[in-house]
Write an enzyme that holds these catalytic residues in place. Structure first.
Site, PDB file in Angstrom:
ATOM      1  N   HIS A 255      89.742 101.316   1.017  1.00  0.00           N
ATOM      2  CA  HIS A 255      90.781 100.426   0.512  1.00  0.00           C
ATOM      3  C   HIS A 255      90.601 100.258  -0.990  1.00  0.00           C
ATOM      4  O   HIS A 255      89.478 100.145  -1.484  1.00  0.00           O
ATOM      5  CB  HIS A 255      90.669  99.068   1.217  1.00  0.00           C
ATOM      6  CG  HIS A 255      91.837  98.158   1.002  1.00  0.00           C
ATOM      7  ND1 HIS A 255      92.054  97.508  -0.187  1.00  0.00           N
ATOM      8  CD2 HIS A 255      92.843  97.781   1.837  1.00  0.00           C
ATOM      9  CE1 HIS A 255      93.154  96.766  -0.081  1.00  0.00           C
ATOM     10  NE2 HIS A 255      93.650  96.914   1.119  1.00  0.00           N
ATOM     11  N   ARG A 303      95.920 102.159   0.236  1.00  0.00           N
ATOM     12  CA  ARG A 303      95.262 102.991   1.248  1.00  0.00           C
ATOM     13  C   ARG A 303      96.054 104.279   1.439  1.00  0.00           C
ATOM     14  O   ARG A 303      97.207 104.382   1.020  1.00  0.00           O
ATOM     15  CB  ARG A 303      95.170 102.241   2.583  1.00  0.00           C
ATOM     16  CG  ARG A 303      94.217 101.071   2.596  1.00  0.00           C
ATOM     17  CD  ARG A 303      94.219 100.382   3.946  1.00  0.00           C
ATOM     18  NE  ARG A 303      95.428  99.597   4.157  1.00  0.00           N
ATOM     19  CZ  ARG A 303      95.836  99.155   5.345  1.00  0.00           C
ATOM     20  NH1 ARG A 303      95.147  99.448   6.436  1.00  0.00           N
ATOM     21  NH2 ARG A 303      96.928  98.435   5.450  1.00  0.00           N
ATOM     22  N   LYS A 306     100.000 104.568   2.634  1.00  0.00           N
ATOM     23  CA  LYS A 306     100.602 103.244   2.494  1.00  0.00           C
ATOM     24  C   LYS A 306     101.532 103.224   1.293  1.00  0.00           C
ATOM     25  O   LYS A 306     101.592 104.174   0.508  1.00  0.00           O
ATOM     26  CB  LYS A 306      99.510 102.171   2.356  1.00  0.00           C
ATOM     27  CG  LYS A 306      98.672 101.999   3.616  1.00  0.00           C
ATOM     28  CD  LYS A 306      99.498 101.472   4.775  1.00  0.00           C
ATOM     29  CE  LYS A 306      98.647 101.239   6.010  1.00  0.00           C
ATOM     30  NZ  LYS A 306      99.446 100.706   7.137  1.00  0.00           N
ATOM     31  N   ASP A 309     102.354  99.006  -4.321  1.00  0.00           N
ATOM     32  CA  ASP A 309     102.392  97.548  -4.339  1.00  0.00           C
ATOM     33  C   ASP A 309     101.913  97.113  -5.719  1.00  0.00           C
ATOM     34  O   ASP A 309     100.881  97.597  -6.207  1.00  0.00           O
ATOM     35  CB  ASP A 309     101.476  96.991  -3.245  1.00  0.00           C
ATOM     36  CG  ASP A 309     101.525  95.469  -3.122  1.00  0.00           C
ATOM     37  OD1 ASP A 309     101.813  94.798  -4.129  1.00  0.00           O
ATOM     38  OD2 ASP A 309     101.248  94.957  -2.030  1.00  0.00           O
ATOM     39  N   CYS A 311     100.336  94.605  -6.804  1.00  0.00           N
ATOM     40  CA  CYS A 311      99.001  94.016  -6.943  1.00  0.00           C
ATOM     41  C   CYS A 311      97.928  95.081  -7.156  1.00  0.00           C
ATOM     42  O   CYS A 311      96.896  94.830  -7.786  1.00  0.00           O
ATOM     43  CB  CYS A 311      98.658  93.142  -5.740  1.00  0.00           C
ATOM     44  SG  CYS A 311      98.302  94.033  -4.218  1.00  0.00           S
ATOM     45  N   TYR A 312      98.172  96.310  -6.653  1.00  0.00           N
ATOM     46  CA  TYR A 312      97.181  97.371  -6.830  1.00  0.00           C
ATOM     47  C   TYR A 312      97.176  97.912  -8.253  1.00  0.00           C
ATOM     48  O   TYR A 312      96.315  98.734  -8.602  1.00  0.00           O
ATOM     49  CB  TYR A 312      97.404  98.493  -5.819  1.00  0.00           C
ATOM     50  CG  TYR A 312      97.146  98.029  -4.409  1.00  0.00           C
ATOM     51  CD1 TYR A 312      95.882  97.569  -4.036  1.00  0.00           C
ATOM     52  CD2 TYR A 312      98.168  97.993  -3.469  1.00  0.00           C
ATOM     53  CE1 TYR A 312      95.644  97.105  -2.758  1.00  0.00           C
ATOM     54  CE2 TYR A 312      97.942  97.523  -2.182  1.00  0.00           C
ATOM     55  CZ  TYR A 312      96.672  97.083  -1.836  1.00  0.00           C
ATOM     56  OH  TYR A 312      96.439  96.609  -0.562  1.00  0.00           O
ATOM     57  N   ASP A 367     105.744  92.586  -5.562  1.00  0.00           N
ATOM     58  CA  ASP A 367     105.144  93.764  -4.931  1.00  0.00           C
ATOM     59  C   ASP A 367     105.968  95.005  -5.264  1.00  0.00           C
ATOM     60  O   ASP A 367     105.482  95.991  -5.822  1.00  0.00           O
ATOM     61  CB  ASP A 367     105.089  93.472  -3.424  1.00  0.00           C
ATOM     62  CG  ASP A 367     104.868  94.677  -2.533  1.00  0.00           C
ATOM     63  OD1 ASP A 367     104.903  95.812  -3.012  1.00  0.00           O
ATOM     64  OD2 ASP A 367     104.677  94.467  -1.320  1.00  0.00           O
ATOM     65  N   ASP A 374     105.650  86.200  -6.782  1.00  0.00           N
ATOM     66  CA  ASP A 374     104.702  85.121  -6.520  1.00  0.00           C
ATOM     67  C   ASP A 374     103.601  85.194  -7.564  1.00  0.00           C
ATOM     68  O   ASP A 374     103.496  86.172  -8.312  1.00  0.00           O
ATOM     69  CB  ASP A 374     104.121  85.213  -5.102  1.00  0.00           C
ATOM     70  CG  ASP A 374     103.508  86.565  -4.794  1.00  0.00           C
ATOM     71  OD1 ASP A 374     102.587  86.984  -5.525  1.00  0.00           O
ATOM     72  OD2 ASP A 374     103.942  87.214  -3.829  1.00  0.00           O
ATOM     73  N   HIS A 377     101.064  88.374  -7.255  1.00  0.00           N
ATOM     74  CA  HIS A 377     101.541  89.648  -7.784  1.00  0.00           C
ATOM     75  C   HIS A 377     101.816  89.565  -9.283  1.00  0.00           C
ATOM     76  O   HIS A 377     101.642  90.553 -10.004  1.00  0.00           O
ATOM     77  CB  HIS A 377     102.790  90.104  -7.029  1.00  0.00           C
ATOM     78  CG  HIS A 377     102.502  90.619  -5.655  1.00  0.00           C
ATOM     79  ND1 HIS A 377     102.520  89.804  -4.544  1.00  0.00           N
ATOM     80  CD2 HIS A 377     102.153  91.858  -5.214  1.00  0.00           C
ATOM     81  CE1 HIS A 377     102.212  90.527  -3.473  1.00  0.00           C
ATOM     82  NE2 HIS A 377     101.986  91.767  -3.848  1.00  0.00           N
TER      83      HIS A 377
END
Length: 461
Positions: A255, A303, A306, A309, A311-312, A367, A374, A377
């Site tokens: 992850h 991942r 996936k 996003d 946040c990554y 995201d 939010d 993020h």
């Protein structure tokens, strides 16, 4: 006049490279729920990347990238630090994180968050337990994650009164209870052991200048471990999977957030050019992390198979400076500018994803298109943007020091200017954010001020 502006914007959008405006040429013919979600995400992102989404907010620069909506994001984050609706009671245990996301995001945007010092001290004073550590709220059990968020929040507001709040003696003893016989750390007493616990513990220990010696009553001592470092890098090494990524604990799926936690923990313990190569298979990790960045989106997934996003942008994006430093070696602290800033990931791709796909026109970042913004993020997308705006490098300033954590505080950041590397900056200079420490994810000065204050305070074993 309006026609001229529209024509200029159209020309700018036309300059967006085809890599970011077209679907991949090669597609897997097997249709699954996962592949369909990926196609849906791609189709949702393309109009934003092309700059043709009807509700997309401009203006667009010469590279076809929209401006950072700084004022809107600042207001969004200030609002996030005020009262929440009753429905947010389910987030009560996440209060330290909500504080950190707001303060961190505002700091990235250049806001002075010391005005929140008194509120932060009052808030976290009731969350600290006499047995050590911070809970998510008053009366809640201490947890490594909430303790990490509380400590970084105190570092962000800074000042002696904030630093004095932490009971270092109790924190040291409590962390000793989290150390496992296998070398890692639990996230709370009786809780799971994973690299989140490792990273939180390493951050706390190094910023508070705690002794490395385990408390006498620590369970791990019965297994022959004597310090917080004992068996720790070996534990992290066992978390690397067959894919090359890092899992939360040995034997589970890799992850992106765990990869950052592992790399940052190793870099807190030692120089990246030495410790990362010693305990991780770097070529395999590079391969796995490279596969986390997608085209045409430009963002990162957490991942294998996936979706991207926002946040990554931090959790995966902040792995790159640590790995690049491991490959580049030590840079002289006296150098006005590093010699090479070529990036292992696509700085342009991530910048386009964040500024085109993650910004909400009314403020805050999300995201991906179709999601709501939010504070979480917003904070980590901005942190990812900051990361690719600077060259982060490890200096030789720790070479003559006997301080255990000197290496962790020997990092510098230099703004990347067009012409310094193979990639151009597709963001405007006015959209540059504050540089953050690559391991602590707060401004360099905030981390250094906290560390220096605790270095001057006596500690009795």
């Amino acid at each position: 006049m309006a026609s001229t502006a529209a024509s200029t914007a159209s020309k700018a959008r036309a300059r967006v490279p085809s890599l970011f405006t077209q679907s991949p040429l090669i597609k897997d013919p097997l249709v699954t729920e996962t592949s369909q979600l990926q196609n849906d995400t791609l189709e949702a992102c393309l109009p934003f990347l092309k700059g043709v989404q009807e509700d997309q907010k401009g203006p667009f620069n010469e590279h076809g990238v929209p401006a950072l909506q700084r004022d809107e994001h600042v207001q969004f984050l200030y609002d996030s630090l005020e009262d929440y609706p009753a429905g947010f009671v389910v987030m009560d245990a996440s209060r330290p994180w909500m504080t950190l996301w707001g303060l961190s995001g505002l700091s990235l945007l250049g806001e002075d968050v010391t005005k929140y010092r008194e509120r932060v001290i009052t808030t976290f004073g009731s969350m600290q337990n006499s047995t050590g550590g911070f809970g998510g709220g008053h009366g809640q059990a201490s947890h490594a994650a909430s303790s990490y968020a509380a400590l970084l929040s105190l570092a962000l507001v800074g000042g002696e009164e904030a630093y004095k709040l932490v009971d270092r003696q109790a924190m040291w003893k409590w962390l000793g209870k989290l150390k496992t016989p296998e070398g890692g750390f639990r996230v709370c007493e009786g809780g799971e052991a994973d690299v989140r616990g490792v990273y939180c513990a390493m951050t706390i220990i190094s910023l508070l200048n705690l002794p490395l010696t385990l408390p006498p009553e620590a369970e791990a001592r019965h297994s022959g471990l004597e310090t917080f470092f004992s068996g720790l890098p070996e534990y992290i090494s066992r978390c690397q999977t067959f894919e090359g990524g890092i899992s939360g604990s040995p034997g589970i799926e890799a992850h992106g957030a765990y990869a950052f936690c592992a790399l940052a923990s190793l870099c807190i313990m030692g120089a990246p050019q030495e410790i990362i190569h010693k305990y991780l298979n770097v070529p395999l990790l590079l391969s796995w992390l490279s596969a986390r960045q997608y085209a045409p989106e430009g963002g990162f997934s957490g991942r294998t198979n996936k979706l991207v996003d926002g946040c990554y942008s931090h959790w995966v994006g902040s792995c790159w400076p640590l790995l690049q430093s491991a490959l580049n070696g030590v840079q002289s602290a006296a150098e006005p500018k590093p010699l090479s800033i070529d990036s292992l990931c696509s700085r342009e791709g991530l910048t386009r994803y964040i500024l085109s796909c993650c910004q909400n026109k009314k403020g805050g970042l999300r995201d991906k298109p179709g999601k709501y913004p939010d504070a979480y993020h917003t904070c980590y997308a901005l942190l990812g943007l900051s990361t690719v705006q600077y060259y982060h490098y490890h200096t030789d300033s720790s070479a003559a020091s006997g301080d255990t954590f000197a290496s962790a505080f020997s990092w510098k950041a230099a703004p990347i200017i067009d012409g310094d590397g193979s990639e151009v900056n597709v963001f405007d200079e006015k959209d540059r954010l504050t540089a953050f420490h690559p391991m602590y994810a707060i401004p360099h000065e905030a981390a250094e001020n906290m560390r220096q204050w605790y270095e001057k305070q006596a500690f009795e074993l």
